[in-house]
Motif scaffolding. Sequence first.
Motif, PDB file in Angstrom:
ATOM      1  N   GLY A   1      99.016  24.902 -42.221  1.00 13.70           N
ATOM      2  CA  GLY A   1      97.857  24.031 -42.311  1.00 13.70           C
ATOM      3  C   GLY A   1      98.033  22.887 -43.280  1.00 13.70           C
ATOM      4  N   SER A   2      99.231  22.738 -43.852  1.00 14.80           N
ATOM      5  CA  SER A   2      99.517  21.648 -44.787  1.00 14.80           C
ATOM      6  C   SER A   2     100.973  21.236 -44.641  1.00 14.80           C
ATOM      7  N   PRO A   3     101.270  19.922 -44.680  1.00 13.18           N
ATOM      8  CA  PRO A   3     102.668  19.489 -44.586  1.00 13.18           C
ATOM      9  C   PRO A   3     103.450  19.631 -45.878  1.00 13.18           C
ATOM     10  N   ARG A   4     102.792  20.107 -46.925  1.00 12.41           N
ATOM     11  CA  ARG A   4     103.446  20.250 -48.228  1.00 12.41           C
ATOM     12  C   ARG A   4     103.665  21.725 -48.548  1.00 12.41           C
ATOM     13  N   LEU A   5     104.670  21.961 -49.380  1.00 10.20           N
ATOM     14  CA  LEU A   5     105.005  23.328 -49.766  1.00 10.20           C
ATOM     15  C   LEU A   5     103.901  23.954 -50.612  1.00 10.20           C
TER      16      LEU A   5
END
Length: 502
Positions: free
Chosen positions: A182-186
């Motif tokens: 649900g997020s493109p970041r780690l």
Amino acid sequence: MKNLEKLLSELQVQKLQTQTRRHFLMDCVSKVGGLALAPLLFGCEIGKNGQAKDGLNLSERDLNPLAPLPPPFAGKAKSIIYLHMAGAPSQLELFDFKPELAKLHDQDCPESLLEGRKFAFIRGVPKMLGPQAKFNQHGQSGAWVSDYLPHFSKVVDEVAFLKAMHTDQFNHGPAQLFMQTGSPRLGRPSLGSWVTYGLGTINQNLPGFVVLTSGGKTPDAGKSVWGSGFLPSVYQGVQCRSKGDPVLYLEDPSGMSRDLKKKVISAINQANQEDFESIGDPEILARINQFEMAYRMQIEVPEVMNINDEPDYIHQLYGTQPGEESFANNCLLARKLVEKGVRVVQLYDWGWDTHGTDKDGSIDMGLRNKCRKIDRPMSALLLDLKQRGLLEDTLVVWGGEFGRTPMQENREGKVQGFKGRDHHVDAFTMWVAGGGVKKGASYGITDDFGFSGIDERTSVHDLHATLLHLMGFDHEKFTYDFQGRPFRLTDVEGELIRKIIA
């Protein structure tokens, strides 16, 4: 025996360290901070056997993070099998039939499709690329499926298509993270971690969340796509192998009996329990649970991960080859794991990035060959689950991280040696089947070229909201407090795709 003596020696050294001034001064910052933070986390001091000194008891869930829990409301599904095609398969060669695109084949791309757009590799004015597969309608639903998937065309009435999916990430790593967390970041928990956190697992001898890979590589985003993020680590996916030992170091070393192993684990967990009573860190409870789980897995895993004993008709149905690492073997293992009570099984198959840079990456030859490897087993999975009565409460999800362009890729403005398509965020196809999904449904419409969704568009957050709903969760209320605010899988977005819910 030497290993046991070494463990006992290390335990004695650890206890002595905690009694020295040097150890206190080295850790005083974190320990004093922990003393200040503990009342905020627990409100009181934790005593023995999970009981607080003012009478507050830790729940069974605190002591066993994977204990099964009922969902907030009656969900129609109890487990999920997610089939992720890492690299992003082309919807225009599989499910989204566009005869108008065929008429524009090899013509310059209209300016209207390029203006204000960014692509991963396309530069200048590319040529349009017509569908490279032949399409026909199948089943009572009349679903369009290409000749790349002859077996799947026979089970289309079991699935619901999402034809106008879209994302906002056009590079593989961030797009895979977005699709899975649900997020493109780690740093965010994966879908499987959220579901396992919310429901626990039915079989206490197996992990709640199992990961199987094929295609020779892991996804571009790495193992973070099945990580637990800020949730306790016990909820992360456990990667098993379909070739060789399913889990490394599953067998005890020579001379280590089960009784001796149990004594070692009991000694380690006693030390961990003392640390928890001293510090109150819930991650220590997760560590205790993982040691116990590993001990129990040694009995259950060899049996459930063995496909050799399956009858011949099942091997023929899936196209399996015992002993090999393959998508077919993983599909059969997914059925066995769900049958044994595993909550989430995630399959990643690598090699779907069809840019046209070589034969394997071409949209006509390479994609067709990849489809041959998944067509029979994914269709067999649906049929096998159905014949066992498991499909009605198991969600099966299929898709990639984004779609492919209706234009032929011209990397850096140059014509490729093979036919290929670039990454595309505005339109791609996924399908869902099983627990609570409307059979034979199709939701979403793209334009005549398959470039953009024009009706019933669905986002990654919409998909996640719908999957959670089918598992018994309101995605807006299913949260976890972290860094001062409640987080959820769908962040601050997401709408239910009600037209695919039965």
